[in-house]
Design a protein around this motif. Structure first.
Motif, PDB file in Angstrom:
ATOM      1  N   UNK A  37       0.689  -1.145   0.018  1.00 15.53           N
ATOM      2  CA  UNK A  37      -0.015   0.064   0.072  1.00 15.53           C
ATOM      3  C   UNK A  37       0.997   1.193  -0.052  1.00 15.53           C
ATOM      4  N   UNK A  38       1.640   1.378   0.945  1.00 14.28           N
ATOM      5  CA  UNK A  38       2.452   2.574   1.234  1.00 14.28           C
ATOM      6  C   UNK A  38       3.596   2.654   0.055  1.00 14.28           C
ATOM      7  N   UNK A  39       4.291   1.503  -0.076  1.00 14.58           N
ATOM      8  CA  UNK A  39       5.382   1.317  -1.058  1.00 14.58           C
ATOM      9  C   UNK A  39       5.188   1.693  -2.536  1.00 14.58           C
TER      10      UNK A  39
ATOM     11  N   UNK B 152      11.725  20.059  10.345  1.00 14.85           N
ATOM     12  CA  UNK B 152      12.612  19.553   9.250  1.00 14.85           C
ATOM     13  C   UNK B 152      12.152  19.839   7.946  1.00 14.85           C
ATOM     14  N   UNK B 153      10.910  19.889   7.509  1.00 13.47           N
ATOM     15  CA  UNK B 153      10.494  19.709   6.139  1.00 13.47           C
ATOM     16  C   UNK B 153       9.561  21.011   5.785  1.00 13.47           C
ATOM     17  N   UNK B 154       8.983  21.797   7.138  1.00 10.29           N
ATOM     18  CA  UNK B 154       8.157  22.901   6.867  1.00 10.29           C
ATOM     19  C   UNK B 154       6.629  22.088   7.091  1.00 10.29           C
ATOM     20  N   UNK B 155       5.658  23.081   6.910  1.00 13.94           N
ATOM     21  CA  UNK B 155       4.326  23.024   7.019  1.00 13.94           C
ATOM     22  C   UNK B 155       3.869  21.758   6.185  1.00 13.94           C
ATOM     23  N   UNK B 156       3.263  20.538   6.742  1.00 11.16           N
ATOM     24  CA  UNK B 156       2.399  19.840   5.854  1.00 11.16           C
ATOM     25  C   UNK B 156       0.959  19.845   5.495  1.00 11.16           C
ATOM     26  N   UNK B 157       0.688  19.028   4.323  1.00  8.92           N
ATOM     27  CA  UNK B 157      -0.712  19.033   4.087  1.00  8.92           C
ATOM     28  C   UNK B 157      -1.417  18.338   5.198  1.00  8.92           C
ATOM     29  N   UNK B 158      -2.727  18.535   5.376  1.00 17.79           N
ATOM     30  CA  UNK B 158      -3.484  17.657   6.042  1.00 17.79           C
ATOM     31  C   UNK B 158      -4.976  17.494   5.579  1.00 17.79           C
ATOM     32  N   UNK B 159      -5.158  16.527   4.882  1.00 18.89           N
ATOM     33  CA  UNK B 159      -6.251  16.068   4.177  1.00 18.89           C
ATOM     34  C   UNK B 159      -7.362  15.618   5.263  1.00 18.89           C
ATOM     35  N   UNK B 160      -8.698  16.333   5.213  1.00 17.07           N
ATOM     36  CA  UNK B 160      -9.479  15.976   6.165  1.00 17.07           C
ATOM     37  C   UNK B 160     -10.001  14.716   6.161  1.00 17.07           C
TER      38      UNK B 160
ATOM     39  N   UNK C 252       6.989   4.921  -4.318  1.00 17.29           N
ATOM     40  CA  UNK C 252       7.236   4.446  -5.730  1.00 17.29           C
ATOM     41  C   UNK C 252       6.747   5.408  -6.695  1.00 17.29           C
ATOM     42  N   UNK C 253       5.531   5.632  -6.888  1.00 16.36           N
ATOM     43  CA  UNK C 253       4.718   6.405  -7.768  1.00 16.36           C
ATOM     44  C   UNK C 253       5.281   7.931  -7.706  1.00 16.36           C
TER      45      UNK C 253
ATOM     46  N   UNK D 126      -0.750  12.441   2.197  1.00 16.93           N
ATOM     47  CA  UNK D 126      -0.100  13.529   3.413  1.00 16.93           C
ATOM     48  C   UNK D 126       1.395  12.611   3.804  1.00 16.93           C
ATOM     49  N   UNK D 127       0.918  11.381   3.724  1.00 18.01           N
ATOM     50  CA  UNK D 127       2.227  10.556   4.311  1.00 18.01           C
ATOM     51  C   UNK D 127       3.427  10.482   3.245  1.00 18.01           C
ATOM     52  N   UNK D 128       3.069  10.385   2.338  1.00 20.63           N
ATOM     53  CA  UNK D 128       4.005  10.158   1.091  1.00 20.63           C
ATOM     54  C   UNK D 128       4.805  11.636   0.885  1.00 20.63           C
TER      55      UNK D 128
END
Length: 334
Positions: A13-15, A309-317, A19-20, A225-227
């Motif tokens: 799932x995550x991998x 480390x990477x700045x503000x992240x997106x947060x999908x509802x 990769x995409x 968001x994780x990716x």
């Protein structure tokens, strides 16, 4: 110049999503997956088929624990980035089949670390889990919290992976970042996860099992968001002696750190089910159950270090994420 990345668990799932994203960003990606039958192999094959539409993707079917396989792969392709996502997943299954966790999560990760020692990438990134926080009651979970009381064998193997990677980072100067994921969901998700199981059951007119009578809270994290977090962290390898901010988990003796990737907003299980009912347009029949062995009542990520480390992240509802999953599920299983 085109960078090369090795992604283990690329049919997972995550991998597959990671990769995409790397392919979209111009990487050449070597994807390794064992295609084990823990769940529907056809789903894994379809994930790989989508990736193989790109000329930059090469698929390798092999087990992590196969002696010499990873070392030969890294010698051949010399990846600058290694993202280790392959593992035997599942809290409850680790009670039923613990040996598979020893083979994939412990021996397999050892093989990967040995291959990285022999052919060092510029950055090794490895999946851990929020389950390592175990019996901790302090919320939200911070990377610097003590993690000594895992509640499942799955969590114990992941805590061991963190320690194993730290030892290699210290001994061989191998820059390593560990991710602690928090309840990831979204399109192409795993059939053993709650969202998939709930949607499938409700669509079939069957009851869903609601553990701990719905008194659970989870930090649900949408896959995109994780990716995004993983992709940004690829370019931020840890440097020994160079902490970021005042709450960095950077080791004092190695280029190694651990980073939470979550939504930082825990949701009641009842609200999660309500979002599924709204997306499906039909109610769920609920079978209230006791807490299962190895489970925890709540998870909640402190994502301050990730932001530093990477700045503000997106947060999908949650509503948007659940709708996206339902749309994918209906298309895929129409």
């Amino acid at each position: 110049m085109t960078r090369t990345a090795l992604v283990t668990g690329s049919a997972g799932f995550i991998g597959s999503h990671v990769a995409r994203r790397l392919l979209d960003d111009g990487f050449r990606v070597i994807g390794l997956d064992a295609m084990t039958d823990y769940y529907d192999v056809t789903l894994k094959q379809r994930r790989h088929q989508r990736l193989m539409q790109s000329e930059g993707f090469s698929a390798v079917e092999a087990r992590l624990e196969e002696p010499g396989r990873l070392e030969a792969l890294m010698a051949e392709h010399a990846p600058e980035v290694v993202i280790h996502l392959a593992a035997q997943a599942g809290v409850r299954y680790s009670i039923e089949a613990p040996e598979s966790y020893v083979e994939a999560n412990l021996i397999g990760t050892f093989r990967l670390l040995e291959a990285a020692r022999a052919h060092p990438p510029t950055h090794l990134l490895m999946a851990s889990t929020s389950s390592v926080y175990g019996a901790n009651e302090k919320m939200p979970y911070a990377e610097t919290d003590r993690v000594a009381h895992q509640m499942s064998f799955y969590a114990a193997t992941k805590a061991a992976n963190e320690a194993m990677a730290h030892s290699y980072a210290h001994l061989y100067g191998l820059p390593a970042t560990m991710f602690r994921f928090f309840t990831v969901y979204g399109p192409w998700g795993r059939p053993d996860m709650a969202l998939f199981k709930f949607v499938k059951a409700i669509r079939a007119g069957e009851p869903i099992d609601v553990y701990n009578h719905g008194k659970m809270r989870r930090d649900f994290t949408y896959i995109d968001d994780l990716v995004e977090g993983i992709r940004r962290l690829v370019d931020v390898p840890p440097e020994r002696g160079a902490p970021v901010g005042g709450a960095d988990s950077l080791s004092p003796v190695a280029p190694w750190r651990v980073v939470n990737i979550g939504n930082a907003a825990p949701v009641e299980l009842g609200d999660f089910i309500a979002a599924i009912e709204a997306a499906l347009g039909e109610p769920a029949q609920k079978n209230m159950m006791e807490m299962q062995p190895g489970d925890v009542p709540a998870t909640w990520a402190d994502t301050g270090l990730l932001t530093a480390l990477v700045g503000e992240m997106p947060q999908t509802s949650l509503d948007a994420g659940v709708r996206a999953f339902v749309a994918w599920y209906d298309r895929h299983y129409a």
